[in-house]
Structure formats: structure tokens, C-alpha cells
Design an enzyme around this catalytic site. Structure first.
Site, PDB file in Angstrom:
ATOM      1  N   SER A  17     -60.512 -22.590  -1.728  1.00 57.97           N
ATOM      2  CA  SER A  17     -59.273 -21.861  -1.968  1.00 57.97           C
ATOM      3  C   SER A  17     -58.195 -22.276  -0.974  1.00 57.97           C
ATOM      4  CB  SER A  17     -59.519 -20.356  -1.849  1.00 57.97           C
ATOM      5  OG  SER A  17     -58.303 -19.651  -1.928  1.00 57.97           O
ATOM      6  N   HIS A  42     -58.818 -24.404  -5.810  1.00 57.46           N
ATOM      7  CA  HIS A  42     -58.396 -23.089  -6.283  1.00 57.46           C
ATOM      8  C   HIS A  42     -57.079 -22.710  -5.621  1.00 57.46           C
ATOM      9  CE1 HIS A  42     -59.221 -19.170  -8.136  1.00 57.46           C
ATOM     10  NE2 HIS A  42     -58.740 -18.621  -7.036  1.00 57.46           N
ATOM     11  N   ASP A  44     -54.298 -19.727  -5.335  1.00 58.19           N
ATOM     12  CA  ASP A  44     -53.970 -18.326  -5.566  1.00 58.19           C
ATOM     13  C   ASP A  44     -52.459 -18.128  -5.540  1.00 58.19           C
ATOM     14  OD1 ASP A  44     -56.582 -17.027  -5.738  1.00 58.19           O
ATOM     15  OD2 ASP A  44     -56.828 -17.624  -3.654  1.00 58.19           O
ATOM     16  N   MET A  46     -49.539 -15.542  -5.670  1.00 59.95           N
ATOM     17  CA  MET A  46     -49.339 -14.108  -5.436  1.00 59.95           C
ATOM     18  C   MET A  46     -47.851 -13.793  -5.278  1.00 59.95           C
ATOM     19  SD  MET A  46     -52.599 -13.299  -2.954  1.00 59.95           S
ATOM     20  CE  MET A  46     -52.196 -14.484  -1.682  1.00 59.95           C
ATOM     21  N   HIS A  75     -54.899 -19.525 -10.173  1.00 56.51           N
ATOM     22  CA  HIS A  75     -55.180 -18.108 -10.407  1.00 56.51           C
ATOM     23  C   HIS A  75     -53.883 -17.334 -10.213  1.00 56.51           C
ATOM     24  CE1 HIS A  75     -57.276 -14.265  -8.634  1.00 56.51           C
ATOM     25  NE2 HIS A  75     -56.615 -14.010  -9.748  1.00 56.51           N
ATOM     26  N   MET A  77     -51.911 -14.228  -9.756  1.00 58.44           N
ATOM     27  CA  MET A  77     -51.910 -12.810  -9.381  1.00 58.44           C
ATOM     28  C   MET A  77     -50.464 -12.354  -9.362  1.00 58.44           C
ATOM     29  SD  MET A  77     -54.860 -12.626  -6.433  1.00 58.44           S
ATOM     30  CE  MET A  77     -54.818 -14.325  -5.879  1.00 58.44           C
ATOM     31  N   MET A 146     -63.666 -11.189  -9.576  1.00 63.98           N
ATOM     32  CA  MET A 146     -63.217 -10.973  -8.210  1.00 63.98           C
ATOM     33  C   MET A 146     -64.249 -10.118  -7.488  1.00 63.98           C
ATOM     34  SD  MET A 146     -60.465 -12.663  -7.791  1.00 63.98           S
ATOM     35  CE  MET A 146     -60.122 -12.018  -6.150  1.00 63.98           C
ATOM     36  N   GLY A 151     -55.638 -10.291  -3.217  1.00 63.87           N
ATOM     37  CA  GLY A 151     -54.435 -10.212  -2.393  1.00 63.87           C
ATOM     38  C   GLY A 151     -54.570 -10.778  -0.999  1.00 63.87           C
ATOM     39  N   PHE A 152     -55.797 -10.800  -0.472  1.00 68.19           N
ATOM     40  CA  PHE A 152     -55.993 -11.303   0.889  1.00 68.19           C
ATOM     41  C   PHE A 152     -57.297 -12.081   0.978  1.00 68.19           C
ATOM     42  CE2 PHE A 152     -53.376  -7.499   1.437  1.00 68.19           C
ATOM     43  CZ  PHE A 152     -52.358  -7.980   2.263  1.00 68.19           C
ATOM     44  N   GLY A 153     -57.319 -13.106   1.820  1.00 69.45           N
ATOM     45  CA  GLY A 153     -58.537 -13.841   2.082  1.00 69.45           C
ATOM     46  C   GLY A 153     -59.334 -13.177   3.186  1.00 69.45           C
ATOM     47  N   GLY A 154     -60.567 -13.659   3.382  1.00 64.32           N
ATOM     48  CA  GLY A 154     -61.380 -13.203   4.493  1.00 64.32           C
ATOM     49  C   GLY A 154     -62.048 -11.859   4.315  1.00 64.32           C
ATOM     50  N   ASP A 184     -64.990 -15.229  -6.953  1.00 64.35           N
ATOM     51  CA  ASP A 184     -64.050 -15.436  -5.855  1.00 64.35           C
ATOM     52  C   ASP A 184     -64.025 -14.198  -4.968  1.00 64.35           C
ATOM     53  OD1 ASP A 184     -61.988 -16.088  -4.145  1.00 64.35           O
ATOM     54  OD2 ASP A 184     -60.419 -16.047  -5.668  1.00 64.35           O
ATOM     55  N   GLY A 185     -64.305 -14.404  -3.673  1.00 65.04           N
ATOM     56  CA  GLY A 185     -64.202 -13.317  -2.711  1.00 65.04           C
ATOM     57  C   GLY A 185     -65.455 -13.155  -1.887  1.00 65.04           C
ATOM     58  N   GLY A 186     -65.372 -13.485  -0.619  1.00 65.92           N
ATOM     59  CA  GLY A 186     -66.516 -13.314   0.263  1.00 65.92           C
ATOM     60  C   GLY A 186     -67.668 -14.249  -0.024  1.00 65.92           C
TER      61      GLY A 186
END
Length: 230
Positions: A17, A42, A44, A46, A75, A77, A146, A151-154, A184-186
Site C-alpha cells: 500500500s 495498492h 488508497d 481518500m 481503492h 475512499m 477491510m 482512513g488510516f494506516g498502521g 486490507d488492514g493489519g
């Protein structure tokens, strides 16, 4: 530059990402992860409205397109998404995914993406039910689950999304359609095998790739355990 959307690459595909990259060196970062073995990139998008953050737009996607031949997985958003579909297609997106909540007519939006010659994706937030994609499978090339709130990484992986991944895999198999299932996510070396075991075949990873010194080792560290779990 010709891109590849290769359905014959063994699962899981790894899609770093860009949100986690060094924004001062984006062109170099894109080239580096492609050379390190990334399958997709990827991106994002936003708007600070649909999600509480702002990233980048079609101009940056176009500027980065020349730095790698791997597919650009965009993606959206943003809301509304429809007015920007053509711009991202023209900028060099290969896959364009959007949220059902981002517009009134998901079916029409997917038709538009496909009409632009691109792969069409549907994104499910943690609280978005599986059933919302049931009646658009014929227009869907990718479903993105998701595993964090967008909205946020990490952020940390939400275990609650594993049953959703499994349910979507059953739905895809029952349909007989060629649909990728992305998470996507974590996503880390620890959570990637669990996602693949549940049925995912594309893994988006931000800090698990761009946050590491050796991109090739990071990608291999995600891919190998996940393939073993497949």
C-alpha cells in the site's frame, strides 16, 4: 507502459500500500517494491469526507504509472465516487474499487468501471454486510474486505472479519465466477496466513512492506507463510 493483471500467479498476491511509503520519494518507492516482487501496487484514494484523511488524486497516479509495470489497484475512499472513475482510469488504474456507501447505484458504478476497460471492485467496511455484493457478482472482478476501519494506516487487524472472508469465499465459489478476494488492514506475517486460510487471495500490506528495510524480504515474509496456509 504495459501492465499485467495475471490470473495465473499463485495466491496470495501481495499488494504493498502506497499510503505507507515515503511520500518524498514516491517514484523510487514504486519502482523499488515492483523490483522486490510485489504483484500489485495498492493506492488508497481518500477525500477527508468519506474517510477522515486526505491522500492523493489521479494526477499522482498518472505520474507514478511510468515507474512500474505491475497493476495499479486503486481503492476509492471518496464520495461521490462516480464523477472520478474516468479520471482514475485515464491516469493508469488497472483495478478500481469503491464502497457501496459511496454512491446511490453500485450496479451502475461497476458498469461504468468495466465500460472504461478496467477491473471493477467492491469494498466492504467492517460493518458492511456480505449480502450487499450478492447481486452484483456478475460485474465484480474483486471484493476487498477491510480488516480495519478505513482512513488510516498502521491499525490492528480485526479478527471479526475472518468469518466474512470465509463467507465471501463460499459465495464466490458458488457463483463460479473469476473474482479475486482481497484483504486490507493489519496484514502482517502473523495475520496473512489466517486471511489466506479463510479464503483471501490478495493481501494489501502497508507498514509490513514499506516500513521494512528490505522490501523483497518483507514481501517474501508475507507470501511464503500465507502460501503454506493456502
Amino acid at each position: 507502459m504495459t501492465t499485467r493483471y495475471n490470473r495465473n500467479v499463485p495466491a496470495p498476491l501481495i499488494a504493498p500500500s502506497l499510503l505507507a511509503a515515503d511520500f518524498a520519494r514516491l517514484g523510487e518507492e514504486v519502482a523499488a517494491v515492483a523490483a522486490a516482487g510485489a504483484d500489485w501496487l495498492h493506492l488508497d484514494i481518500m477525500d477527508g469526507h468519506f474517510v477522515p484523511n486526505i491522500s492523493f488524486g489521479p494526477g499522482l497516479v498518472k505520474a507514478l504509472r511510468k515507474h512500474a509495470a505491475i497493476p495499479f489497484d486503486v481503492h476509492l475512499m471518496i464520495a461521490p465516487a462516480d464523477p472520478y472513475l474516468a479520471a482514475f482510469a485515464e491516469a493508469g488504474a488497472d483495478v478500481i474499487s469503491l464502497h457501496p456507501e459511496a454512491g446511490p447505484h453500485l450496479h451502475r458504478s461497476l458498469q461504468t468501471i468495466r465500460g472504461l476497460g478496467k477491473k471493477a471492485g467492491v469494498v466492504l467496511n467492517p460493518a458492511t454486510p456480505v449480502d450487499c455484493v450478492a447481486h452484483v457478482l456478475d460485474l465484480t472482478d474483486l471484493i476487498l474486505v477491510m480488516s480495519v476501519n478505513p482512513g488510516f494506516g498502521g491499525q490492528s487487524f480485526l479478527d471479526s472479519q475472518l468469518p466474512k472472508i470465509a463467507a465471501l469465499r463460499r459465495m464466490i465459489e458458488a457463483s463460479g465466477r473469476d473474482i479475486r478476494l482481497q484483504v486490507d488492514g493489519g496484514v502482517t506475517a502473523a495475520t496473512a496466513p489466517r486471511c489466506v486460510e479463510a479464503g483471501a487471495d490478495v493481501l494489501v500490506a502497508g507498514t509490513a512492506v514499506f516500513g521494512q528495510k528490505d522490501y523483497a524480504a518483507a514481501i517474501a515474509g508475507l507470501r511464503a507463510p500465507a502460501r503454506a496456509a493456502a
